[in-house]
Write an enzyme that holds these catalytic residues in place. Structure first.
Site, PDB file in Angstrom:
ATOM      1  N   ASP A   1      53.889  39.791  30.963  1.00  0.00           N
ATOM      2  CA  ASP A   1      53.437  39.770  29.571  1.00  0.00           C
ATOM      3  C   ASP A   1      54.558  40.156  28.611  1.00  0.00           C
ATOM      4  O   ASP A   1      54.740  39.524  27.566  1.00  0.00           O
ATOM      5  CB  ASP A   1      52.198  40.663  29.369  1.00  0.00           C
ATOM      6  CG  ASP A   1      52.302  42.008  30.051  1.00  0.00           C
ATOM      7  OD1 ASP A   1      53.405  42.370  30.496  1.00  0.00           O
ATOM      8  OD2 ASP A   1      51.278  42.699  30.142  1.00  0.00           O
TER       9      ASP A   1
ATOM     10  N   LYS B   1      53.700  40.338  37.696  1.00  0.00           N
ATOM     11  CA  LYS B   1      52.661  41.226  37.171  1.00  0.00           C
ATOM     12  C   LYS B   1      52.355  42.281  38.232  1.00  0.00           C
ATOM     13  O   LYS B   1      51.203  42.597  38.540  1.00  0.00           O
ATOM     14  CB  LYS B   1      51.422  40.415  36.800  1.00  0.00           C
ATOM     15  CG  LYS B   1      50.388  41.178  35.985  1.00  0.00           C
ATOM     16  CD  LYS B   1      50.871  41.580  34.613  1.00  0.00           C
ATOM     17  CE  LYS B   1      49.765  42.307  33.850  1.00  0.00           C
ATOM     18  NZ  LYS B   1      50.251  42.916  32.601  1.00  0.00           N
TER      19      LYS B   1
END
Length: 467
Positions: free
Chosen positions: A331, A231
């Site tokens: 994600d 991330k």
């Protein structure tokens, strides 16, 4: 003083040679913890399967000397401790072991027995292979496309466990120091008086040893890519650093065996058009090139020039046979492993991302009840293979649950020991039993025409299908 649980009278330890390879005797002593809840049921079935595979593969020339050690409820009842020092020392001395599911002690002290073992032995890789067995019901359209191996960092990130409870004295003290020394960052905390605080350490050393292990595994096993999942678009100096350290290590230590995804684009562009200029190639790989500031344009051109210097070793299509190094945001990865699973192979990631991905992928191929796992230190040789599911105490002693997770963890253990022939027999047996729709209740209720068998009977079916 006599040991709490003496080792078997026969057998020899597994050792680590100076070249970093395991030296496995014909009768290695292997510590095991049968586990809590359903642990005894699934261990009995799994041990029979593993012993049968070794016997069939080597005709009696090799045999595991099983050594029962203790942790969890059984240990507490017998020795009044959840994790005896002798258990840790047994795994330390004999290098390779296996365990069933363990209860997390209630109250303060050890947060998790599993985490304690991993950290005490510095088992920095959580290895989770995810593959589909024909006939297993899955929630996705084509679970056969799921064939991934996750290298999850096992000692840092959330497992470092640095947290300060909201309102506690430690929390107040930390926030006061933070406010005094980093006022601009402190101002970003919306409600400091009621905020719990967590610290997320990601080190270069911890990241590099995990990534090195993932790349070495991918090359050894003939996999096609290693994907750094992170991330880093938000956490630039922890997860973003993990990605950057990964690319740097890959191109420094494995240069002639790997190609980064962007390098593959640059080399491919040049192969399609030998007269393509550096600037035109930069525009091909960066659609926003013309809108970028001058310094960024210069960086894109420098990237192209660096990739083209690889032409003698990587050009003319040579890169197509090399291990691809790439990265993706966490994600979108969780979305694409559902929509485009064939594009993922070996995944290297940090602890929390790996936790999410491991269980999400296991669900795609039949659930965590059949998902194996291993915790490994590739430098010292220490490894503990384990069931990845919980103890399911309501099914304890019913001879009912699926032993697949421990059986397949044992298969990983055999392969780690270099006993690949026995490991292959375990896979053949699992394929055969599940393909014949002879399964435990969890699969039987989801499969048409299935014959439901007990936990012990499933072990027998696996053995029979090895032939």
């Amino acid at each position: 003083m006599a040991p709490l649980f003496p080792p078997p009278s026969s057998g020899d330890p597994i050792t680590m040679a100076s070249d970093g390879k395991l030296q496995v005797p014909d009768q290695p002593i292997v510590p095991f913890i049968e586990g809590d809840g359903t642990g005894p049921d699934i261990w009995r079935a799994s041990q029979r399967v593993l012993d049968a595979a070794v016997e069939k593969a080597y005709g009696g020339k090799r045999k595991i000397a099983w050594y029962e050690v203790y942790a969890g409820e059984k240990s507490f009842r017998r020795f009044q401790t959840w994790l005896p020092d002798e258990t840790v020392e047994a795994y330390r001395k004999y290098l390779v072991g296996i365990k069933g599911p363990l209860t997390t002690p209630v109250g303060k002290g050890i947060r998790s027995l599993n985490v304690a073992l991993r950290q005490l032995l510095d088992l920095y890789v959580c290895l989770r292979p995810i593959r589909w067995f024909k006939g297993v019901p899955g929630p996705v359209r084509d679970p056969s496309k799921v064939d991934m191996v996750i290298f999850r960092e096992n000692c840092e990130d959330i497992y470092a466990g640095i947290e300060y409870e909201a309102g506690s004295e430690a929390n107040k003290k930390f926030l006061q120091i933070f406010k005094e020394n980093f006022p601009k960052d402190y101002a970003k905390i919306r409600f400091p008086e009621t905020s719990g605080i967590g610290i997320k350490p990601i080190s270069k050393e911890g990241s590099e040893r995990l990534i090195r292990a993932a790349i070495a595994y991918a090359l050894r096993e003939g996999r096609k890519s290693v994907n750094f999942v992170h991330k880093g678009n938000i956490m630039k100096f922890t997860e973003g650093a993990f990605r950057d350290w990964g690319y740097a290590l890959a191109t420094r230590e494995f240069r002639n065996q790997v190609v980064t995804e962007r390098e593959s684009w640059i080399l491919g562009n040049k192969e399609k058009n030998p007269d393509l200029s550096v600037e035109a190639n930069a525009r091909e790989i960066e659609p926003g090139y013309d809108m970028a500031p001058d310094e960024m344009q210069a960086a894109f051109r420098a990237e192209v020039e660096a990739a083209l210097k690889l032409w003698p070793t990587h050009g003319d299509g040579k890169w197509k046979k090399m291990l691809r190094i790439k990265d993706s945001i966490a994600d979108i990865t969780l979305q694409q492993v559902l929509t485009r699973p064939a594009e993922f192979d070996v995944i290297a990631t940090m602890n929390l991302n790996g936790d999410y991905l491991s269980d999400a992928l296991a669900a795609q191929v039949g659930g965590i009840g059949i998902a194996p796992g291993g915790n490994i230190n590739y430098v010292t040789g220490h490894a503990i293979f384990e069931a990845t599911h919980g103890t399911a105490p309501k099914y304890a002693n019913l001879d009912k649950v699926n032993p697949g997770s421990v059986i397949l963890s044992g298969e990983m253990m055999l392969r780690h020991m270099g006993w690949r022939e026995a490991a292959d027999l375990v896979i053949r047996g699992m394929d055969g039993a599940i393909g014949a729709r002879t399964v435990t209740y969890d699969f039987a209720r989801l499969m048409e025409g299935a014959r439901e068998v007990k936990c012990s009977e499933f072990g027998t079916e696996v053995i029979q299908h090895m032939d």
